[in-house]
Design a protein around this motif. Structure first.
Motif, PDB file in Angstrom:
ATOM      1  N   SER A 271     -47.456 -14.168 -16.273  1.00 28.63           N
ATOM      2  CA  SER A 271     -46.349 -14.645 -15.454  1.00 28.63           C
ATOM      3  C   SER A 271     -45.575 -13.475 -14.855  1.00 28.63           C
ATOM      4  CB  SER A 271     -45.419 -15.512 -16.302  1.00 28.63           C
ATOM      5  OG  SER A 271     -44.951 -14.770 -17.423  1.00 28.63           O
ATOM      6  N   GLU A 272     -44.693 -13.760 -13.904  1.00 27.55           N
ATOM      7  CA  GLU A 272     -43.965 -12.705 -13.209  1.00 27.55           C
ATOM      8  C   GLU A 272     -42.980 -11.979 -14.132  1.00 27.55           C
ATOM      9  OE1 GLU A 272     -44.037 -11.522  -9.963  1.00 27.55           O
ATOM     10  OE2 GLU A 272     -45.884 -12.649  -9.662  1.00 27.55           O
ATOM     11  N   PHE A 273     -42.402 -12.704 -15.069  1.00 31.03           N
ATOM     12  CA  PHE A 273     -41.468 -12.104 -16.025  1.00 31.03           C
ATOM     13  C   PHE A 273     -41.809 -12.573 -17.439  1.00 31.03           C
ATOM     14  CE2 PHE A 273     -38.989 -11.984 -12.105  1.00 31.03           C
ATOM     15  CZ  PHE A 273     -38.371 -10.734 -12.176  1.00 31.03           C
ATOM     16  N   VAL A 274     -41.511 -11.724 -18.401  1.00 30.29           N
ATOM     17  CA  VAL A 274     -41.620 -12.093 -19.811  1.00 30.29           C
ATOM     18  C   VAL A 274     -40.293 -11.747 -20.490  1.00 30.29           C
ATOM     19  CG1 VAL A 274     -44.130 -11.822 -19.977  1.00 30.29           C
ATOM     20  CG2 VAL A 274     -42.637  -9.845 -20.362  1.00 30.29           C
ATOM     21  N   GLN A 275     -40.129 -12.209 -21.719  1.00 29.60           N
ATOM     22  CA  GLN A 275     -38.881 -11.957 -22.448  1.00 29.60           C
ATOM     23  C   GLN A 275     -39.160 -11.210 -23.736  1.00 29.60           C
ATOM     24  OE1 GLN A 275     -36.458 -15.397 -23.073  1.00 29.60           O
ATOM     25  NE2 GLN A 275     -34.953 -14.333 -24.342  1.00 29.60           N
TER      26      GLN A 275
END
Length: 382
Positions: A271-275
């Motif tokens: 995905s474009e961002f991860v946490q």
């Protein structure tokens, strides 16, 4: 002084080899030998002995034995040297590695060496001198922590540059920390600032075994950042800076057209961002000179903002993650993406250290002390 002169003479005499045979990083040796001769002299005796041994090896098997022993010893000696001298100097190992790779690249051993064999030996030098062959947890502790640091970078801007994350990697490797009766052993690895290594999967190769087996308790990537400490909440997928890597490669991503990195000749999935999943509350309690921020700031193609949840980034295109659009952000993204893919529950995330302008040992000492305190505080949450 005599040692420095001998080292400089050795460096310059061997520079008669066409620079085209050298990497961009190795070509900087000539400038460094004049600007920071004392740094290049640190391992001059070790490198001279290595060159003598290299010239005399009679077979590829002997060469692999030599590189195995030498690269591991270089990493060990660098750790011992920085601890004993309290110099907070990561530059010595960086330049010693390049002086050593230059020997392999420009000096013929006493047997026919193929290009493939040379590449394998250079890889052995990289792995051993970066701590990758020294990752056994041997202490009887409650917890295990893996930490990565980076080489110095932007050396054409300042050949004297140091990197606090590399200093931390050298000083903390093999150390046992404790907090409220909980102990942890730290193992570290030094990572190159080169896009090609990342595209070839260096981070995935390093971390996959740990995520697959869930056999460490925290993975922390560290790099040099801004004015304070930043714990990077939302790493982004894409490269978007025009700054070159240490091989002087500019990837081409921009603020308006960020590019997806590669993984083994394919576009990096995910995905474009991860946490990230570091124990923020505990780490922010670490005392020291610098503030520790829980950084939520990101930039997407649409806007710059500070999301509170990953869900707010669901349909966004990443321009800059919390760690920016360079390799410090990317190591965090890759590690977390891999963690998620392998269904691991190892707390993982990135610490951006305060920035230094060159080699600043007094400041780096404070930075490393506070990183250690962060790791100690985190133990109660692991």
């Amino acid at each position: 002084m005599i040692k420095q002169l001998l080292t400089t003479s050795l460096i310059l005499s061997s520079f008669s080899v066409l620079s085209a045979n050298l990497t961009v990083e190795e070509q900087r040796i000539e400038k460094a030998s004049t600007a920071i001769p004392q740094v290049l002299a640190a391992f001059s005796e070790d490198i001279a002995q290595f060159e003598r041994s290299w010239k005399n090896v009679k077979s590829y098997k002997q060469a692999t034995d030599l590189l195995h022993d030498y690269s591991s010893q270089l990493w060990l000696a660098a750790k011992q040297r920085i601890i004993a001298s309290k110099s907070y100097d990561d530059r010595e190992l960086y330049w010693a590695r390049l002086l050593s790779s230059k020997v392999i690249r420009t000096t013929n051993p006493d047997f026919p060496l193929t290009t493939t064999e040379q590449h394998a030996l250079l890889t052995m030098l990289e792995n051993g001198s970066r701590g990758r062959t020294d990752l056994a947890y041997s202490k009887n502790t409650n917890k295990k922590i893996l930490l990565t640091g980076f080489d110095p970078f932007l050396l054409d801007k300042n050949i004297n540059q140091s990197n606090p994350s590399g200093v931390a990697a050298l000083l903390l490797d093999g150390q046992v920390i404790s907090y409220q009766g909980i102990t942890a052993e730290i193992n570290t690895v030094m990572v190159p600032v080169r896009y090609e290594d990342f595209d070839q999967g260096i981070i995935e190769q390093l971390l996959a075994p740990y995520y697959a087996l869930n056999n460490v308790d925290m993975i922390v990537t560290v790099s040099m950042g801004g004015k304070e400490f930043d714990l990077e909440r939302f790493p982004g997928k894409r490269r978007s800076v025009t700054a070159p890597d240490n091989a002087n490669i500019v990837y081409g991503g921009t603020q308006t057209a960020p590019l997806i990195p590669s993984l083994n000749d394919r576009l990096l999935p995910g995905s474009e961002f991860v946490q990230f999943s570091l124990p923020v509350t505990q780490m922010q309690q670490a005392q020291g000179q610098f503030k520790i921020n829980d950084n939520h700031n990101v930039i997407t193609l649409e806007k710059a903002f500070a999301p509170q949840t990953l869900a707010e980034l669901k349909d966004a295109i990443a321009v800059k993650g919390g760690g920016g659009g360079y390799l410090s952000n990317e190591i965090s993204y890759r590690s977390i993406r891999l963690r998620n893919e392998l269904n691991s529950d190892i707390p993982t995330g990135h610490i951006h250290t305060p920035r230094i302008a060159q080699f600043e040992p007094a400041t780096e000492a404070k930075i490393v002390k506070q990183i250690k305190a962060m790791l100690e505080q985190s133990l109660v949450a692991l």
